[in-house]
Design an enzyme around this catalytic site. Structure first.
Site, PDB file in Angstrom:
ATOM      1  N   ASP A  44      16.711  27.941   9.251  1.00  0.00           N
ATOM      2  CA  ASP A  44      16.110  26.989   8.319  1.00  0.00           C
ATOM      3  C   ASP A  44      16.203  25.591   8.922  1.00  0.00           C
ATOM      4  OD1 ASP A  44      15.523  27.417   5.000  1.00  0.00           O
ATOM      5  OD2 ASP A  44      15.616  25.339   5.738  1.00  0.00           O
ATOM      6  N   ASP A  48      13.375  24.610  13.037  1.00  0.00           N
ATOM      7  CA  ASP A  48      12.138  24.197  12.381  1.00  0.00           C
ATOM      8  C   ASP A  48      11.018  25.097  12.897  1.00  0.00           C
ATOM      9  OD1 ASP A  48       9.727  22.968  11.662  1.00  0.00           O
ATOM     10  OD2 ASP A  48      10.626  20.958  11.687  1.00  0.00           O
ATOM     11  N   VAL A  49      10.386  25.838  12.009  1.00  0.00           N
ATOM     12  CA  VAL A  49       9.403  26.844  12.457  1.00  0.00           C
ATOM     13  C   VAL A  49       8.169  26.213  13.095  1.00  0.00           C
ATOM     14  CG1 VAL A  49      10.153  28.615  10.816  1.00  0.00           C
ATOM     15  CG2 VAL A  49       8.280  27.049  10.176  1.00  0.00           C
ATOM     16  N   TYR A 103      -2.509  25.066   0.318  1.00  0.00           N
ATOM     17  CA  TYR A 103      -1.507  26.130   0.200  1.00  0.00           C
ATOM     18  C   TYR A 103      -2.181  27.498   0.090  1.00  0.00           C
ATOM     19  CZ  TYR A 103       2.415  28.853  -1.583  1.00  0.00           C
ATOM     20  OH  TYR A 103       3.382  29.825  -1.751  1.00  0.00           O
ATOM     21  N   LYS A 141      -2.064  30.593   2.917  1.00  0.00           N
ATOM     22  CA  LYS A 141      -1.537  31.933   2.657  1.00  0.00           C
ATOM     23  C   LYS A 141      -2.597  33.004   2.905  1.00  0.00           C
ATOM     24  CE  LYS A 141       2.697  30.820   1.666  1.00  0.00           C
ATOM     25  NZ  LYS A 141       3.788  31.257   2.537  1.00  0.00           N
ATOM     26  N   THR A 196      12.335  29.401  -7.695  1.00  0.00           N
ATOM     27  CA  THR A 196      12.967  28.837  -6.487  1.00  0.00           C
ATOM     28  C   THR A 196      12.719  27.328  -6.490  1.00  0.00           C
ATOM     29  OG1 THR A 196      10.965  28.948  -5.146  1.00  0.00           O
ATOM     30  CG2 THR A 196      12.342  30.916  -5.163  1.00  0.00           C
TER      31      THR A 196
HETATM   32  N1  LIG Z   1       8.333  30.322  -5.355  1.00  0.00           N
HETATM   33  C1  LIG Z   1       7.127  30.818  -5.571  1.00  0.00           C
HETATM   34  O1  LIG Z   1       6.589  30.780  -6.686  1.00  0.00           O
HETATM   35  C2  LIG Z   1       6.380  31.479  -4.428  1.00  0.00           C
HETATM   36  C3  LIG Z   1       5.266  32.273  -4.740  1.00  0.00           C
HETATM   37  C4  LIG Z   1       4.571  32.872  -3.702  1.00  0.00           C
HETATM   38  C5  LIG Z   1       4.977  32.725  -2.401  1.00  0.00           C
HETATM   39  N2  LIG Z   1       6.064  31.945  -2.115  1.00  0.00           N
HETATM   40  C6  LIG Z   1       6.431  31.797  -0.717  1.00  0.00           C
HETATM   41  O2  LIG Z   1       7.761  32.228  -0.539  1.00  0.00           O
HETATM   42  C7  LIG Z   1       8.299  31.621   0.629  1.00  0.00           C
HETATM   43  C8  LIG Z   1       9.685  31.080   0.304  1.00  0.00           C
HETATM   44  O3  LIG Z   1       9.549  30.026  -0.637  1.00  0.00           O
HETATM   45  P1  LIG Z   1      10.568  29.835  -1.833  1.00  0.00           P
HETATM   46  O4  LIG Z   1       9.833  29.994  -3.080  1.00  0.00           O
HETATM   47  O5  LIG Z   1      11.772  30.656  -1.581  1.00  0.00           O
HETATM   48  O6  LIG Z   1      10.831  28.267  -1.684  1.00  0.00           O
HETATM   49  P2  LIG Z   1      12.132  27.442  -1.294  1.00  0.00           P
HETATM   50  O7  LIG Z   1      11.635  26.042  -1.214  1.00  0.00           O
HETATM   51  O8  LIG Z   1      13.255  27.787  -2.189  1.00  0.00           O
HETATM   52  O9  LIG Z   1      12.488  27.966   0.172  1.00  0.00           O
HETATM   53  C9  LIG Z   1      11.740  27.633   1.296  1.00  0.00           C
HETATM   54  C10 LIG Z   1      12.687  27.429   2.469  1.00  0.00           C
HETATM   55  O10 LIG Z   1      11.889  27.179   3.628  1.00  0.00           O
HETATM   56  C11 LIG Z   1      12.503  26.143   4.358  1.00  0.00           C
HETATM   57  N3  LIG Z   1      11.520  25.471   5.211  1.00  0.00           N
HETATM   58  C12 LIG Z   1      10.477  24.699   4.837  1.00  0.00           C
HETATM   59  N4  LIG Z   1       9.844  24.228   5.908  1.00  0.00           N
HETATM   60  C13 LIG Z   1      10.497  24.715   7.001  1.00  0.00           C
HETATM   61  C14 LIG Z   1      10.333  24.559   8.395  1.00  0.00           C
HETATM   62  N5  LIG Z   1       9.358  23.804   8.916  1.00  0.00           N
HETATM   63  N6  LIG Z   1      11.172  25.217   9.224  1.00  0.00           N
HETATM   64  C15 LIG Z   1      12.183  25.963   8.718  1.00  0.00           C
HETATM   65  N7  LIG Z   1      12.412  26.120   7.420  1.00  0.00           N
HETATM   66  C16 LIG Z   1      11.565  25.501   6.556  1.00  0.00           C
HETATM   67  C17 LIG Z   1      13.075  25.208   3.306  1.00  0.00           C
HETATM   68  O11 LIG Z   1      14.072  24.352   3.846  1.00  0.00           O
HETATM   69  C18 LIG Z   1      13.593  26.205   2.294  1.00  0.00           C
HETATM   70  O12 LIG Z   1      14.944  26.557   2.554  1.00  0.00           O
HETATM   71  C19 LIG Z   1       7.315  30.527   1.044  1.00  0.00           C
HETATM   72  O13 LIG Z   1       6.554  30.984   2.142  1.00  0.00           O
HETATM   73  C20 LIG Z   1       6.447  30.385  -0.187  1.00  0.00           C
HETATM   74  O14 LIG Z   1       5.160  29.912   0.126  1.00  0.00           O
HETATM   75  C21 LIG Z   1       6.780  31.327  -3.107  1.00  0.00           C
END
Ligand SMILES: NC(=O)c1ccc[n+]([C@@H]2O[C@H](COP(=O)([O-])OP(=O)(O)OC[C@H]3O[C@@H](n4cnc5c(N)ncnc54)[C@H](O)[C@@H]3O)[C@@H](O)[C@H]2O)c1
Length: 259
Positions: free
Chosen positions: A41, A67-68, A159, A163, A196
Site C-alpha cells: 500500500d 505505490d501501484v 471511476y 473499472k 470502506t
Molecule cells: N467500497 C466500495 O463501495 C467499492 C465498490 C466497488 C469496488 N471497490 C473497489 O475496491 C477496491 C478497494 O477499495 P476499498 O473500498 O477497500 O477502499 P479503501 O479506500 O478502503 O482502500 C483502498 C486502498 O488502496 C490504497 N491505494 C490507493 N491508491 C494507491 C496507490 N497508488 N498505490 C497503492 N495503494 C493505493 C489506499 O491507500 C487504501 O489503503 C478499489 O479498487 C475500489 O475501486 C470499492
C-alpha cells in the site's frame, strides 16, 4: 478431497491496497487459508498496521510501502520476490481510488489520477505477476473492478470507465494465458457499495444532500452496504483451486443492487 476446503499453504500472495478495506480483508482471508502474504500500500503506516494485525493468524506476513502507479516500486518488488521468495502464486489488485467528476472540460485531472491508479496500477500488477507465473505455468489473479463499470456513472465518470477498463484487461489477459496453455487464471470481482474508506467519501458527499445516511444507503446500496470480508470471501474462492475452471470471468457481488 481431504483437508480444509480451501488450502493455500505453501503459496505466496501479493495484495495491493492492503492497508484498508477490501484489500486488507482479502489479505486476511488469504492468510487464514495458509498462504504467505505480502501486503502493499502507499499508506506506509496503514500497511504496517494491517500486517501487524495479521500476526494473530500465524502466517508469514510482510508489509511494503508501494505505490501501484510507480514503475520503480514494481521493479523493486519483482527483484525482491525473485530473490526472497522465488515464486508468486496469487495477486489481488485491490488498490483503487474514486473521484467525483463528470464528462466536461474539467474532467482531465481526475481522469488522469483515477486511470493511473485503477487501470495502470492494475496493469502493472498483472504484468509483474505474469512474469513470475509464466515461469511455472500456473497462478491466480483477481482484479477488483466495480459494479460502477456496468452502466453510466454521472457522478464518477472516470471511476466507472476505469473499472470497465479493468474488467476488459482481465478478460484479455485470461484469454492470452488460456490460449498459451498456461494454468494462470485471471478473474475480476465487481463489488457493489462496500463499507470502506471509499464509502465514506460517498457519505461525506451525499448524506447532507440526500437527507441522511439511511437515504444515501438507499440510493447507493439498496439498503445495506457489503462488508469487506464478504467481498474477500469471493476473492479467496477465486484464487483457490476450488475455482480451477474459472478464468476470464467477471463476478458482480452486490446483493441485487444492480439487478
Ligand atoms: N467500497 C466500495 O463501495 C467499492 C465498490 C466497488 C469496488 N471497490 C473497489 O475496491 C477496491 C478497494 O477499495 P476499498 O473500498 O477497500 O477502499 P479503501 O479506500 O478502503 O482502500 C483502498 C486502498 O488502496 C490504497 N491505494 C490507493 N491508491 C494507491 C496507490 N497508488 N498505490 C497503492 N495503494 C493505493 C489506499 O491507500 C487504501 O489503503 C478499489 O479498487 C475500489 O475501486 C470499492
Amino acid at each position: 478431497m481431504d483437508g480444509p476446503w480451501i488450502d493455500l499453504s505453501g503459496q505466496v500472495a501479493v495484495i495491493t491496497g492492503a492497508a484498508a478495506g477490501i484489500g486488507q480483508a482479502s489479505a486476511e482471508a488469504i492468510a487464514r487459508a495458509g498462504a504467505a502474504v505480502i501486503l502493499l500500500d502507499r499508506d506506509h503506516v496503514g500497511v504496517a498496521a494491517a500486517a501487524a494485525a495479521l500476526d494473530k493468524v500465524g502466517c508469514k506476513v510482510v508489509a511494503r510501502t508501494h505505490d501501484v502507479t510507480q514503475e520503480n516500486d514494481w521493479q523493486a518488488l519483482g527483484d525482491w520476490i525473485a530473490a526472497e521468495w522465488g515464486r508468486l502464486d496469487i495477486l489481488v489488485n485491490s488498490a483503487g481510488i474514486a473521484r467525483f467528476d463528470r464528462v466536461d472540460a474539467s474532467i482531465f485531472p481526475t481522469y488522469h489520477e483515477v486511470f493511473a491508479v485503477n487501470v495502470e496500477g492494475t496493469l502493472r500488477g498483472m504484468a509483474l505477476a505474469l512474469d513470475h507465473m509464466r515461469l511455472v505455468g500456473r497462478g491466480a489473479i483477481v482484479n477488483v473492478s466495480s459494479t460502477a463499470s456496468l452502466k453510466g456513472n454521472p457522478a464518477m465518470a472516470s471511476y466507472g470507465a476505469s473499472k470497465a477498463a479493468v474488467s476488459h484487461f482481465t478478460r484479455s489477459a485470461a484469454l492470452e494465458t488460456n490460449r498459451a496453455g498456461l494454468d494462470i487464471r485471471i478473474n475480476a470481482v465487481l463489488p457493489g457499495f462496500t463499507e470502506t474508506g471509499m464509502a465514506q467519501q460517498v457519505y461525506d458527499q451525499f448524506d447532507a444532500k440526500l437527507g441522511g445516511r439511511e437515504q444515501t444507503l438507499q440510493v447507493f446500496a439498496s439498503g445495506r452496504p457489503a462488508q469487506p470480508a464478504e467481498i474477500a470471501d469471493l476473492i479467496l474462492f477465486l484464487v483457490s483451486d476450488r475455482a480451477s475452471f474459472i478464468s476470464g470471468s467477471i463476478y458482480s457481488i452486490d446483493r441485487a443492487q444492480g439487478a
